[in-house]
Write an enzyme that holds these catalytic residues in place. Structure first.
Site, PDB file in Angstrom:
ATOM      1  N   SER A 247       0.829  -1.207   0.000  1.00  0.00           N
ATOM      2  CA  SER A 247       0.000   0.000   0.000  1.00  0.00           C
ATOM      3  C   SER A 247       0.866   1.260   0.000  1.00  0.00           C
ATOM      4  O   SER A 247       1.762   1.393  -0.829  1.00  0.00           O
ATOM      5  CB  SER A 247      -0.962  -0.039   1.199  1.00  0.00           C
ATOM      6  OG  SER A 247      -1.914   0.981   1.130  1.00  0.00           O
ATOM      7  N   ASP A 569      -8.635  -3.357  -6.516  1.00  0.00           N
ATOM      8  CA  ASP A 569      -8.607  -4.200  -5.312  1.00  0.00           C
ATOM      9  C   ASP A 569      -9.465  -3.628  -4.193  1.00  0.00           C
ATOM     10  O   ASP A 569      -9.253  -3.931  -3.038  1.00  0.00           O
ATOM     11  CB  ASP A 569      -7.164  -4.410  -4.836  1.00  0.00           C
ATOM     12  CG  ASP A 569      -6.530  -3.130  -4.276  1.00  0.00           C
ATOM     13  OD1 ASP A 569      -7.189  -2.065  -4.279  1.00  0.00           O
ATOM     14  OD2 ASP A 569      -5.366  -3.182  -3.838  1.00  0.00           O
ATOM     15  N   HIS A 622      -7.593  -5.329  -0.895  1.00  0.00           N
ATOM     16  CA  HIS A 622      -6.367  -4.566  -0.660  1.00  0.00           C
ATOM     17  C   HIS A 622      -5.537  -5.097   0.511  1.00  0.00           C
ATOM     18  O   HIS A 622      -4.305  -5.178   0.414  1.00  0.00           O
ATOM     19  CB  HIS A 622      -6.730  -3.101  -0.420  1.00  0.00           C
ATOM     20  CG  HIS A 622      -5.561  -2.190  -0.347  1.00  0.00           C
ATOM     21  ND1 HIS A 622      -4.702  -1.987  -1.411  1.00  0.00           N
ATOM     22  CD2 HIS A 622      -5.088  -1.412   0.665  1.00  0.00           C
ATOM     23  CE1 HIS A 622      -3.757  -1.124  -1.055  1.00  0.00           C
ATOM     24  NE2 HIS A 622      -3.965  -0.772   0.200  1.00  0.00           N
TER      25      HIS A 622
END
Length: 667
Positions: A247, A569, A622
């Protein structure tokens, strides 16, 4: 006798009057105490007691789940789906894979734990207790105190006076976000099965709230990462490290690779070949390389798809603010002090994200996808995309539109009034609206209307919009982050740290033997653009909110509850996660002059087959993707020495190569 009776009667009347006066005094006293108690009760407390009830229910369910026999979930799952496959670590150990290259984990935003080292009087007893991550007990025990300590100084972007909140260290910093909710734990456990342990694994924890360069200024975090990588390489026979960012950690490590080679004092002084000497591969998971539209919604109105859905389900609770909770105002006030959030504003402007009448994802319609041809080394595309022509054109380039009609209208029909020169009006909020003061209170109705009169904002005008509605926040952020495209990377200005986390304004290191992977999930609707409206009580609350009444009405439509979605995602659109490795860095480009090999590895989302399966082993979401068996297997193989070609090169389900070709960026 009569006198005696009269005297007793008078005494009785006197006693009755005294009792009545005492009752009145008690009632008045009770009312005063009740008023004082009401005054002491903060608006945050109502919200956090509600959060406490939810958390208590969650912990109870979690307790019941953990109280079950350990074999029961597996037994039920196997009864439904058949025998489960071996975990990747077990499978690869049977193949003979062993610990090889040391690995470094770089967590993303919000997933790393933060603990208190110094605080105000209200935080008594919380020394070295987690304020973020763990049980979140302090959120509903002392909510106002928690918000006070989680916020940063609005002038410096660093600690407020008398407060020191620091990242938790070690693998426990981000193995679990909360009890039972894993982040890195599954990957760590599978690496351990082939021989990894703490001497060959390192969690590069950092304070994800502050700007990247300030993590070095305040905590010397970048220097610590540099030293730990050097130590791990030296103590593992000179074997280069495999870096695994997730991320926002992807952007943080991109910044690190420039910092470590830049000369001191701005950089780490490692020299131009440091990355080539110390890094085998960078395996980016769910990387928002080009930013995320979700960051715009968060800064603009402290909401996104999740809040919009909640408002659609319970409009009275959120819109009317019945109990004066003002949750979103508190969230906005706190998160606008977190400079890191500004690193994820979309980069590249209209060239990357599209303009009023076009976007790279034009024609996208949610549908069943199939695996694309892996032969994409030269950016080829097999022509069998997952999209079909749609009768209704979706203008994804319009990241913010005021009204569904504006979002769908032809650009020639939209009359816009420039907002940049608009004079902000006087604040008219009355005393009852001042519980949580935001920058919107200083704009007045005139300034707010100027925003809505401009009607539609693309990635190119989003930066101006955020400077207008959050000038103080963006002034700090602009000193640390940039969102453009470099014309000439030889310009000395790009040696400044504000450009280092933008892949469109910086070069990759000179490390031709290094490999860069982009691993991310696909198959989940992901936020791309928003339909907004003015709040009905703009002078008191956040004046803009996602219009949850805006829907497509089409089964294959991309607009639901005021949010346009594309493939991704759930947090990062495919365009942001995949473009740089699919085209921007592919081969020798001006952003990748040494020709570092890049690979795109997508993981098609498949939800768990039943509740006992947890978050699933084939998830593309995610965070849940961190437990995806296919992703973990790819990572372990790379850590054990495999190259990208050994994995089969690219694996693509989406239209990333097709969309990348539509972006006319000189490379």
């Amino acid at each position: 006798m009569s006198l005696l009776r009269r005297r007793k009667a008078v005494e009785k009347d006197t006693n009755i009057q005294k009792d009545g006066d005492d009752d009145k005094k008690e009632k008045v006293s009770g009312q005063v105490k009740e008023v004082k108690a009401k005054k002491r009760w903060s608006c945050v407390d109502n919200c956090c007691w509600f959060v406490g009830c939810v958390c208590t229910t969650w912990w109870l369910l979690l307790f019941l789940y953990n109280a079950m026999p350990a074999s029961l979930p597996q037994y039920v799952t196997e009864a439904i789906t058949g025998p489960l496959p071996d975990p990747p670590g077990v499978k690869l150990k049977k193949e003979g894979l062993k610990v090889n290259h040391p690995v470094v984990f770089v967590p993303g935003i919000v997933t790393g734990g933060l603990e208190l080292w110094e605080g105000h009087e209200c935080a008594e007893g919380l020394f070295r207790k987690r304020l973020w991550g763990g049980t979140f007990g302090e959120v509903y025990k002392r909510p106002s105190c928690w918000v006070e300590h989680m916020s940063l100084d609005n002038e410096t972007g660093l600690d407020p006076p008398g407060v020191r909140v620091r990242p938790v260290s070690g693998l426990v910093a981000a193995d679990y976000f909360a009890p039972g909710y894993f982040v890195w734990a599954v990957l760590i456990a599978n690496l351990a099965r082939i021989g990894y342990e703490e001497k060959t694994m390192y969690m590069a924890a950092y304070d994800w709230r502050i700007s990247y360069q300030n993590t070095e200024v305040r905590d010397q975090t970048l220097s610590r990462i540099k030293s730990n990588i050097e130590l791990m390489v030296a103590t593992n026979g000179g074997k280069k490290a495999v870096i695994i960012p997730h991320s926002m950690g992807v952007l943080y490590f991109l910044h690190f690779m420039k910092w470590v080679e830049a000369p001191a004092p701005m950089g780490g002084g490692g020299g131009p070949d440091w990355c080539a000497k110390h890094i085998k591969a960078v395996i980016n998971i769910g990387g928002p390389f080009l930013g995320v539209p979700k960051a715009v919604a968060g800064l603009f109105s402290a909401e996104a798809k999740d809040i919009a859905v909640a408002r659609a389900i319970a409009p009275v609770f959120l819109d009317n603010d019945l109990f004066r909770i003002q949750t979103l105002q508190h969230v906005m006030k706190m998160t606008r002090t977190w400079d890191s959030t500004m690193s994820m504003i979309p980069k590249g402007g209209d060239v990357i994200w599209g303009a009023l009448d076009w976007s790279p994802e034009d024609g996208h319609v949610p549908s069943r996808r199939r695996l694309k041809n892996n032969d994409t080394r030269n950016g080829g595309y097999d022509g069998d995309g997952d999209t079909v022509p749609s009768s209704k054109k979706v203008h994804y380039g319009r990241i913010i539109s005021f009204g569904k009609d504006i979002a769908e209208a032809d650009s020639s029909e939209i009359e816009r009034i420039e907002f940049l020169d608009a004079i902000k009006g006087h604040n008219i909020a009355n005393a009852t609206c001042k519980d949580v003061w935001t920058e919107y209170h200083d704009m007045g109705i005139e300034g707010i209307r100027a925003i809505s009169d401009y009607k539609v904002y693309t990635a190119g005008s989003i930066i101006d919009l955020l400077h207008y509605v959050a000038p103080h926040t963006m002034e700090r952020g602009s000193a640390h982050f940039s969102y453009g495209i470099a014309d000439n990377l030889d310009d000395p200005k790009y040696n400044q740290y504000k450009y280092w986390s933008n892949p469109l304004e910086t070069r990759l290191p000179n490390a031709p033997d290094m490999e860069i992977f982009s691993l991310y999930g696909v198959g989940i609707p992901t936020e791309r653009a928003y339909v907004y409206k003015l709040s009905p009580a703009a002078e008191c609350y956040i004046p803009f909110q996602i219009d949850t009444a805006a829907n497509d009405g089409d089964e294959d439509g991309c607009l639901k509850d005021g949010v346009y979605t594309v493939d991704g995602d759930e947090t990062v659109p495919v365009l942001s996660a995949g473009y740089m490795c699919a085209k921007g860095w592919r081969g020798k480009t001006r952003f990748n002059p040494s020709g570092i090999r890049t690979y795109v590895r997508e993981y098609n989302h498949s939800p768990p087959s039943n509740l006992l399966e947890g978050r699933g082993t084939q998830s593309g979401a995610h965070v849940d993707i961190m437990g995806n068996f296919a992703l973990i297997e790819d990572i372990i193989r790379i850590a054990a020495g495999a190259q990208g070609e050994d994995l089969g090169g690219d694996r693509v389900y989406s239209d990333i190569f097709k969309w990348s070709e539509k972006i006319k960026l000189p490379l």
